[in-house]
Design an enzyme around this catalytic site. Structure first.
Site, short mmCIF file in Angstrom:
data_model
loop_
_atom_site.label_atom_id
_atom_site.label_comp_id
_atom_site.label_asym_id
_atom_site.label_seq_id
_atom_site.Cartn_x
_atom_site.Cartn_y
_atom_site.Cartn_z
N GLU A 157 35.02 -8.22 -9.24
CA GLU A 157 34.07 -7.23 -9.75
C GLU A 157 32.71 -7.81 -10.12
O GLU A 157 32.21 -7.59 -11.23
CB GLU A 157 34.69 -6.49 -10.95
CG GLU A 157 36.00 -5.81 -10.56
CD GLU A 157 36.69 -5.07 -11.72
OE1 GLU A 157 36.26 -5.22 -12.87
OE2 GLU A 157 37.64 -4.33 -11.45
N ASN A 198 36.63 -9.57 -4.70
CA ASN A 198 37.34 -8.29 -4.85
C ASN A 198 36.49 -7.36 -5.73
O ASN A 198 35.93 -7.81 -6.73
CB ASN A 198 38.67 -8.62 -5.54
CG ASN A 198 39.66 -7.48 -5.61
OD1 ASN A 198 39.95 -6.86 -4.59
ND2 ASN A 198 40.19 -7.22 -6.80
N HIS A 234 40.82 2.11 -6.17
CA HIS A 234 41.29 2.98 -7.26
C HIS A 234 40.62 4.33 -7.04
O HIS A 234 39.47 4.53 -7.42
CB HIS A 234 40.92 2.40 -8.62
CG HIS A 234 41.64 1.13 -8.93
ND1 HIS A 234 43.01 1.08 -9.10
CD2 HIS A 234 41.20 -0.14 -9.07
CE1 HIS A 234 43.38 -0.16 -9.36
NE2 HIS A 234 42.30 -0.92 -9.34
N GLU A 262 44.24 -2.83 -4.48
CA GLU A 262 44.73 -2.19 -5.72
C GLU A 262 44.84 -0.68 -5.56
O GLU A 262 44.49 0.09 -6.45
CB GLU A 262 43.78 -2.52 -6.89
CG GLU A 262 43.55 -4.02 -7.07
CD GLU A 262 42.71 -4.39 -8.28
OE1 GLU A 262 42.48 -3.54 -9.16
OE2 GLU A 262 42.29 -5.56 -8.35
N ASP A 264 45.48 3.01 -5.67
CA ASP A 264 46.15 4.12 -6.35
C ASP A 264 45.26 5.35 -6.22
O ASP A 264 44.07 5.24 -5.95
CB ASP A 264 46.56 3.82 -7.81
CG ASP A 264 45.47 3.28 -8.70
OD1 ASP A 264 44.28 3.53 -8.42
OD2 ASP A 264 45.80 2.63 -9.72
C1 XIL Z 1 44.48 -3.74 -15.04
C2 XIL Z 1 45.96 -3.84 -15.37
O1 XIL Z 1 46.70 -3.08 -14.45
C3 XIL Z 1 46.21 -3.34 -16.78
O2 XIL Z 1 47.56 -3.55 -17.16
C4 XIL Z 1 45.30 -4.08 -17.75
O3 XIL Z 1 45.46 -3.55 -19.05
C5 XIL Z 1 43.86 -3.96 -17.32
O4 XIL Z 1 43.71 -4.42 -15.99
N1 XIL Z 1 40.78 -3.86 -11.52
C6 XIL Z 1 41.44 -5.06 -11.48
C7 XIL Z 1 42.75 -5.21 -12.17
O5 XIL Z 1 41.00 -5.97 -10.78
O6 XIL Z 1 42.93 -6.50 -12.67
C8 XIL Z 1 42.90 -4.21 -13.28
O7 XIL Z 1 44.25 -4.31 -13.78
C9 XIL Z 1 42.62 -2.82 -12.78
C10 XIL Z 1 41.19 -2.72 -12.29
#
Ligand code: XIL
Length: 452
Positions: A157, A198, A234, A262, A264
């Site tokens: 990020e 990422n 996400h 990631e 979802d």
């Molecule tokens: C999230 C985890 O899933 C949670 O359990 C934690 O509290 C916060 O982080 N982007 C990312 C991940 O790169 O590491 C994050 O994971 C979600 C957003």
């Protein structure tokens, strides 16, 4: 199987991208996602919590996925909560589980603005001290797992939404060069691991993904070890960017791998059957976009079950974001992933499936400032077609300028495309695709397509 002429009443059942049927529980006869992915030369993964890797959670993790990402266990605050005191328990456990189940591990993550220990963020460091803290952290962690991690999310990020660099302990202390340094240190610690940058909201072509693209291009030009980009994905229900595949392809064309890291798709709670059917379509589009690009190597979901998702606590009012429900039953989204990986799937709505159906799915494969290329695929299962016609409404004023493998007419916003002389037949289990170019201004939303 019956041949279904479009004049028959059943034709009214044949609708477009919204898919219609209930997903039965996954059972032994369903081909696991990891096997479907392997047949496509892909890897399918999930984020996991180490302490949960027993019982049903462990069984599904081992059976369905070929890659694991520790959801939190490898973050700096997890591995070194107190300066010089390391806790590798959960990370080790996940790596051991992966090895026992012949799974890859994606290491996540080495350099981030978030989830750092307070001793680090509250310290006051010179730039030289900060650099050596980061170098030590990377060497220690990457070195510990040398040879066991397929890919590292080295930098997480780094960008703001407008494409500028995010203010963070690293950027503020070390300047943008922290990214090249981190990659170089990681490479020294494990030359075989694939090294990624990422980020989120970089799935479509936009200012943020442009910045990532330009960074990767410049790192490559400087000979910095960069092997891949991670698109977190996400997503919000119904908002898969229309330029996802085009964006994946442009990174691939730079000579790096791409992973969906990631995935979802969050839904406003409570989620109803129509929303779960839309979610199936969203998961399917994302996985299909990756499957269509050779260098897109991995699709990872951020938790496979709604019982282990970060969404409800992070986005109040939202949830149901993963492919399995809280009781570990596969949702329509699970079958969306399976179908995009070439599996037979099992529908995704509320009513029992009829004996057969044909569907039409619309996609945009590339888009530029005023134009785009799209395609529609008509697929049949349990029935066949002798001819077909597909209709939709271009609500945002898009215009078809050219079509191939179909005859298309447009009147106002209404588009109608009929088969060409040579491709009217869609066999049971088969599909036919036609393509078109279009123009648009402003937005280019994906229409709902009707077959009939
Ligand atoms: C999230 C985890 O899933 C949670 O359990 C934690 O509290 C916060 O982080 N982007 C990312 C991940 O790169 O590491 C994050 O994971 C979600 C957003």
């Amino acid at each position: 199987m019956r041949s279904l002429g479009l004049g028959l009443p059943l034709a009214s059942l044949l609708t477009g991208v919204a898919l219609l049927f209930t997903a039965p529980a996954a059972h032994a006869a369903d081909t696991p996602l990891r096997d479907l992915a392997a047949a496509q030369g892909k890897v399918v993964g999930t984020a996991v919590t180490g302490s949960k890797l027993t019982g049903t959670y462990g069984d599904i993790t081992g059976a369905q996925f070929s890659s694991l990402t520790p959801g939190n266990a490898m973050k700096w605050e997890s591995v070194e909560p107190t300066r010089g005191t390391f806790n590798w328990t959960e990370a080790d456990q996940i790596v051991a589980f992966a090895q026992a189940h012949h799974q890859q591990v994606r290491g996540h993550t080495l350099v981030w603005h978030s989830q750092n220990p307070s001793w680090l963020t509250n310290g006051s460091w010179t730039s030289a001290q900060l650099g050596s803290l980061l170098q030590n952290h990377i060497s220690t962690e990457v070195g510990r797992y040398k040879g066991k991690i397929t890919a590292w999310d080295v930098v997480n990020e780094p960008f703001n939404e407008d494409g500028s660099y995010r203010s963070s302990i690293w950027y503020n202390g070390l300047g943008s060069g922290y990214i090249a340094s981190a990659l170089t240190w990681a490479h020294a610690a494990d030359p075989d691991a694939k090294l990624y940058i990422n980020d989120y909201n970089v799935e479509g072509v936009n200012a943020k993904s442009d910045a990532l693209y330009n960074l990767v291009k410049s790192l490559k030009a400087q000979g910095v070890p960069i092997d891949g980009v991670g698109l977190q994905a996400h997503l919000i229900l119904g908002q898969v960017p229309s330029t996802l595949q085009q964006n994946i392809q442009r990174f691939a064309d730079l000579g790096v791998d791409v992973a969906i890291t990631e995935l979802d798709v969050r839904v406003q709670l409570p989620a109803d059957a129509t929303e779960l059917a839309q979610q199936k379509s969203d998961f399917k589009s994302v996985v299909a976009a990756c499957a269509a690009v050779t260098r897109c190597v991995n699709v990872t979901v951020w938790g496979f079950t709604d019982a282990d998702s970060w969404v409800p606590s992070t986005f109040p009012g939202y949830g149901a974001a993963t492919p399995y429900d809280e009781n570990y039953q596969p949702k329509p989204a699970y079958y969306g992933i399976a179908e995009a990986l070439g599996g037979s799937g099992s529908g995704g709505g509320t009513t029992p499936p009829p004996s057969g159906a044909c569907t039409a799915a619309y996609g945009v494969s590339s888009q530029w400032d005023t134009g785009f290329t799209g395609q529609v695929t008509i697929s049949c299962s349990g029935v066949s077609l002798a001819s077909w016609k597909v209709n939709w409404t271009f609500g945002a004023g898009q215009r078809i300028t050219q079509a191939w493998n179909a005859t298309c007419t447009q009147s106002g916003t209404a588009v109608s495309c009929a088969n060409a002389s040579y491709n009217g037949a869609v066999p049971d289990g088969g599909s036919v695709t036609f393509g078109f170019n279009g123009s648009f201004s402003g937005s280019n939303p994906v229409p709902t397509v009707t077959l009939g």
